[in-house]
Design a protein around this motif. Structure first.
Motif, short mmCIF file in Angstrom:
data_model
loop_
_atom_site.label_atom_id
_atom_site.label_comp_id
_atom_site.label_asym_id
_atom_site.label_seq_id
_atom_site.Cartn_x
_atom_site.Cartn_y
_atom_site.Cartn_z
N TYR A 200 0.83 -1.20 0.00
CA TYR A 200 0.00 0.00 0.00
C TYR A 200 0.87 1.25 0.00
CZ TYR A 200 -3.79 3.17 1.21
OH TYR A 200 -4.71 4.20 1.20
N SER A 201 1.88 1.26 0.88
CA SER A 201 2.77 2.42 0.97
C SER A 201 3.55 2.60 -0.32
CB SER A 201 3.72 2.23 2.15
OG SER A 201 4.53 3.37 2.34
N ASP A 204 1.60 4.51 -2.93
CA ASP A 204 1.63 5.96 -2.69
C ASP A 204 2.91 6.58 -3.23
OD1 ASP A 204 -0.80 6.42 -1.59
OD2 ASP A 204 -0.14 6.45 0.49
N LYS A 205 4.02 5.92 -2.98
CA LYS A 205 5.31 6.46 -3.39
C LYS A 205 5.44 6.49 -4.91
CE LYS A 205 7.42 4.95 0.91
NZ LYS A 205 6.13 4.99 1.59
N THR A 236 -0.46 15.83 -5.67
CA THR A 236 -0.94 14.46 -5.38
C THR A 236 -1.62 14.36 -4.02
OG1 THR A 236 1.23 13.87 -4.44
CG2 THR A 236 0.88 13.41 -6.78
N THR A 240 -4.09 11.46 -2.32
CA THR A 240 -3.64 10.76 -1.11
C THR A 240 -4.70 10.82 -0.02
OG1 THR A 240 -1.33 11.28 -1.61
CG2 THR A 240 -1.85 10.69 0.66
N THR A 243 -7.70 8.36 -1.12
CA THR A 243 -7.40 6.92 -1.05
C THR A 243 -7.06 6.48 0.37
OG1 THR A 243 -5.11 7.39 -1.68
CG2 THR A 243 -6.62 6.80 -3.43
N SER A 244 -6.18 7.21 1.04
CA SER A 244 -5.80 6.83 2.40
C SER A 244 -6.96 7.01 3.37
CB SER A 244 -4.59 7.65 2.87
OG SER A 244 -3.47 7.39 2.07
N THR A 277 1.52 6.81 4.76
CA THR A 277 1.12 8.01 4.01
C THR A 277 2.05 9.17 4.34
OG1 THR A 277 -1.21 7.31 4.02
CG2 THR A 277 -0.76 9.64 3.60
N SER A 280 5.43 8.60 2.76
CA SER A 280 5.40 8.80 1.31
C SER A 280 5.59 10.27 0.96
CB SER A 280 4.07 8.31 0.73
OG SER A 280 3.92 6.92 0.92
#
Length: 315
Positions: A200-201, A204-205, A236, A240, A243-244, A277, A280
């Motif tokens: 997941y992380s 994001d990156k 972005t 973020t 989604t997060s 998050t 990222s």
């Protein structure tokens, strides 16, 4: 996509990168100290032990079951699974502890609660199997990090890849540190959550890195790298948050209402998503800048060549 931030707004994330990195490092060091001194509270998946599942004809209270089991000399981790009529107890391995003896005591205790209760599963997990699971779990994390390093280095740039791996390592260490400090049981479901956090992380990156690379070819050359990162991170941020935020709502719901059986899984995901998050936005970008990444490292060679020939210029 829904925008929470005006297009003209640029948040100066990199202005605070040093302070944030120091705080993150302190958290990581504290986690490492806790893991080194207190260790992890390994679950029966890793240590071995006796697992007995019992089915009752009516829903039963876990407090009642724990008390009756304890009165019969059986103490362990007791949980519902499937339904309130099903109870599983996991008894840690002890010298001289026999599976059949424990099963008989559980049966006697269950019958005192419900005369029609029956044992549906009774098995012993050896410590050698647990040791293999520990090795496999560590290997899974290490291999995944190496594969991620190779992928990002190939798709983007080695400085970004290094920043991503460092931030992913931070994510994992922080999660393990929380479980170590509060001695929360670490079992296979938590390991699955840790690997989920890595994926997941990483997503994001990748989104952030993609925008940074895109802006490197679009925006003015007069921009400093820190300003380029600030613009890209701000652009972005709305994605973020959406989604997060939506994922966190689901995970927190599992944490509150999911019950004891998946508490560790939900807690690991909650910590991982929140800190992941954050890392990222800050950790991966900060390390890329510390490693002296430059705009030319982000621009594909064919575009850079065209610019040098005067065919294409920056906006």
């Amino acid at each position: 996509m829904m925008q929470f931030i005006k297009e003209t707004t640029v948040i100066p994330f990199m202005k605070f990168k040093t302070i944030v990195e120091i705080l993150c490092l302190l958290g990581v060091i504290g986690s490492i100290v806790s893991i080194s001194t207190k260790g992890l509270n390994w679950g029966l998946d890793f240590t071995g032990g006796i697992v007995i599942e019992t089915k009752y004809t009516n829903p039963v209270s876990l407090d009642t079951v724990r008390k009756v089991y304890a009165d019969h000399g059986v103490v362990g981790v007791t949980q519902h699974f499937g339904s309130p009529k099903d109870v599983v107890i996991r008894v840690a391995p002890k010298d001289g502890l026999k599976q059949q003896v424990v099963a008989d005591k559980v049966m006697q205790a269950a019958k005192s609660i419900d005369k029609d209760a029956r044992i549906t599963r009774s098995e012993y997990v050896g410590p050698s199997v647990g040791a293999e699971l520990v090795e496999s779990g560590i290997l899974a994390i290490v291999v995944s990090l190496i594969a991620i390093l190779a992928y990002i280095a190939f798709r983007f740039e080695w400085r970004m890849a290094t920043g991503a791996i460092i931030s992913l390592a931070y994510d994992i260490i922080i999660v393990l540190g929380v479980f170590s400090f509060w001695q929360i049981e670490y079992d296979l479901t938590v390991l699955a959550a840790v690997l989920t956090v890595v994926g997941y992380s990483l997503n994001d990156k990748i989104v952030v890195f993609d925008r940074i690379r895109e802006n490197a070819t679009k925006l003015s050359r007069d921009l400093t790298m820190e300003r380029l990162f600030d613009i890209s991170l701000t652009q972005t941020l709305s994605r973020t948050i959406i989604t997060s935020g939506t994922t966190l709502i689901t995970v927190v719901s599992l944490l509150i209402f999911g019950g004891e059986l998946i508490h560790g899984f939900a807690l690991a995901l909650t910590i991982g998503i929140i800190f992941g998050t954050f890392s990222s936005i800050y950790v991966a970008s900060t390390w890329a800048l510390l490693l002296k990444i430059e705009r030319k490292n982000l621009i594909p060679m064919k575009i850079e060549k065209k610019e040098d020939d005067g065919v294409e210029t920056m906006d």
